[in-house]
Scaffold this active site. Structure first.
Site, PDB file in Angstrom:
ATOM      1  N   LYS A  49      -4.710   3.349 -22.601  1.00  0.00           N
ATOM      2  CA  LYS A  49      -3.781   3.367 -21.461  1.00  0.00           C
ATOM      3  C   LYS A  49      -2.574   2.449 -21.624  1.00  0.00           C
ATOM      4  O   LYS A  49      -1.510   2.698 -21.050  1.00  0.00           O
ATOM      5  CB  LYS A  49      -4.528   2.984 -20.186  1.00  0.00           C
ATOM      6  N   SER A 300     -11.679   7.124 -26.117  1.00  0.00           N
ATOM      7  CA  SER A 300     -10.481   6.664 -25.413  1.00  0.00           C
ATOM      8  C   SER A 300     -10.582   5.261 -24.824  1.00  0.00           C
ATOM      9  O   SER A 300      -9.564   4.633 -24.541  1.00  0.00           O
ATOM     10  CB  SER A 300     -10.116   7.652 -24.310  1.00  0.00           C
TER      11      SER A 300
END
Length: 398
Positions: A49, A300
């Site tokens: 992110k 992720s």
């Protein structure tokens, strides 16, 4: 508009901030295919992110920066925005759902942001962030439905093309769709033959439903251990990009996610959160066609709360047959427990918990239920132990 040039520019801007994460060969995750792991769980802040958040922040005007930024997040975007804002000398306020893992809340504060906890889910935090933006004049940094954020996430696609140019497919987690939009756009622009598969949790299939229904759909509720991708409504930009560039979207269950987290710990020595492990779950359980292919699973994020990790490991052990609960109905007389434990020991099982229940109203007055928890090798081993107990005359209730 999202362009390949914009993604290359994001890669240039991010060079001083992010860590180009390793691509690790993981041959045992699915023996029928050649699996590689893109380890964004080892990224700065523990998640991809920071890429999109920092690139978005770098492109703000001085006036936008002066107002401060606000964001909403299930946790990882919060940390990315907090770090990016702090590095750029910008004040940040993050709205998080009150159920966000404590570790993510505290990490967000450590990176320098103020935190506003909002009752409900990510979408409730999103509405509160918009309200505060309008009231206070903050600059809003969207977690996924922003082309600059998407461009930042797309830098992962550029790295993959350098690290494994001959890959056949990449499997990417989907929440709101920012990550897969950036990766799919970058990869398909450079090589349209590479397949891009998306994965959602079965308890939060917003993009899955939207793509299959050919319009953006909103879920009434979400329920999954993969809190990082528990999004009720996908973005407008991300829906359009996924419709055009993503080959297929599938879902995985919480049990499959738990198994993937446990496998990553044991085989690869990697910690992944639920959202980060869905891509691995899809490969392990053949949710997408990976047989004989060179496939990248994008891990992720790794920001999982340790209390949740403990539960997930237990769930994963059960799913893999590494742990088993059995209940035996027997006559309450001396020697019964000794006989049962001897049989289990002879078969190579290990009893870790025992509970006698003499109070069930459905039992005979001189009977009891014996609840056992065992450490076992796999499901076949569990069945072998059960057969031995039945052959010895014991009644297995479940």
């Amino acid at each position: 508009m999202l362009t390949l040039d914009k993604i290359y520019h994001a890669s240039y801007v991010l060079k001083e901030v992010i860590r180009p994460t390793d691509l690790i060969h993981a041959p045992n995750l699915n023996p029928e295919s050649e699996i590689y792991l893109k380890t964004e769980n080892l990224q700065v802040t523990g998640s991809f992110k920071v890429r999109g958040a920092y690139y978005k922040m770098s492109q703000l005007s001085d006036e936008e920066k002066s107002h401060g930024v606000i964001a909403c997040s299930a946790g990882n975007h919060a940390q990315g925005v907090a770090l990016a804002a702090t590095k750029n000398g910008i004040k940040s306020l993050i709205c998080l759902p009150d159920g966000a893992p404590i570790s993510k809340v505290e990490a967000t504060k450590r990176y320098g942001a103020d935190v506003c906890l909002v009752k409900g889910t990510y979408d409730d935090a999103y509405q509160r962030a918009l309200q505060l933006r309008d009231e206070k004049g903050y600059t809003f940094v969207h977690p996924f439905d922003d082309e600059l954020v998407i461009a930042g996430q797309g830098t992962i696609g550029l790295e993959l093309m350098e690290q494994l140019p001959k890959m056949d497919a990449v499997i990417v987690p989907i929440g709101g769709g920012g990550l897969i939009s950036g990766v799919a756009y970058a990869v398909k622009s450079l090589n349209p033959d590479i397949k891009v598969y998306g994965v959602q949790a079965a308890g939060a299939p917003s993009m899955f439903n939207s793509i299959h229904g050919h319009e953006i759909q909103t879920l009434t509720e979400v329920s999954t251990i993969a809190d990082g991708i528990a999004v009720k409504t996908p973005g407008e930009h991300t829906y359009e990009i996924c419709s055009k560039y993503v080959d297929e979207i599938v879902t995985v269950t919480d049990d499959e996610i738990s198994s993937a987290i446990l496998t990553l710990i044991e085989q690869q020595k990697l910690i992944a959160e639920g959202a980060g492990a869905v891509s691995v779950a899809a490969a392990m359980f053949n949710k997408v066609p990976v047989k004989g292919k060179k496939v990248v699973c994008l891990v992720s994020g790794g920001n999982i709360d340790v209390t949740i990790l403990s539960r997930v490991i237990n769930r994963g052990l059960l799913k893999a047959g590494r742990s088993a609960d059995i209940t035996i109905a027997l006559m309450d007389k001396p020697g019964q427990l000794s006989m049962i434990s001897d049989i289990i020991a002879q078969k190579g099982g290990n009893v870790v918990a025992v509970h006698h229940d003499r109070a069930d109203l459905d039992m005979d007055i001189n009977a009891c239920y014996l609840h056992l928890v065992m450490e076992t090798r796999d499901h076949d081993h569990v069945e072998e132990i059960k057969r031995a107990l039945i052959e010895a005359g014991f009644d297995i209730v479940k």
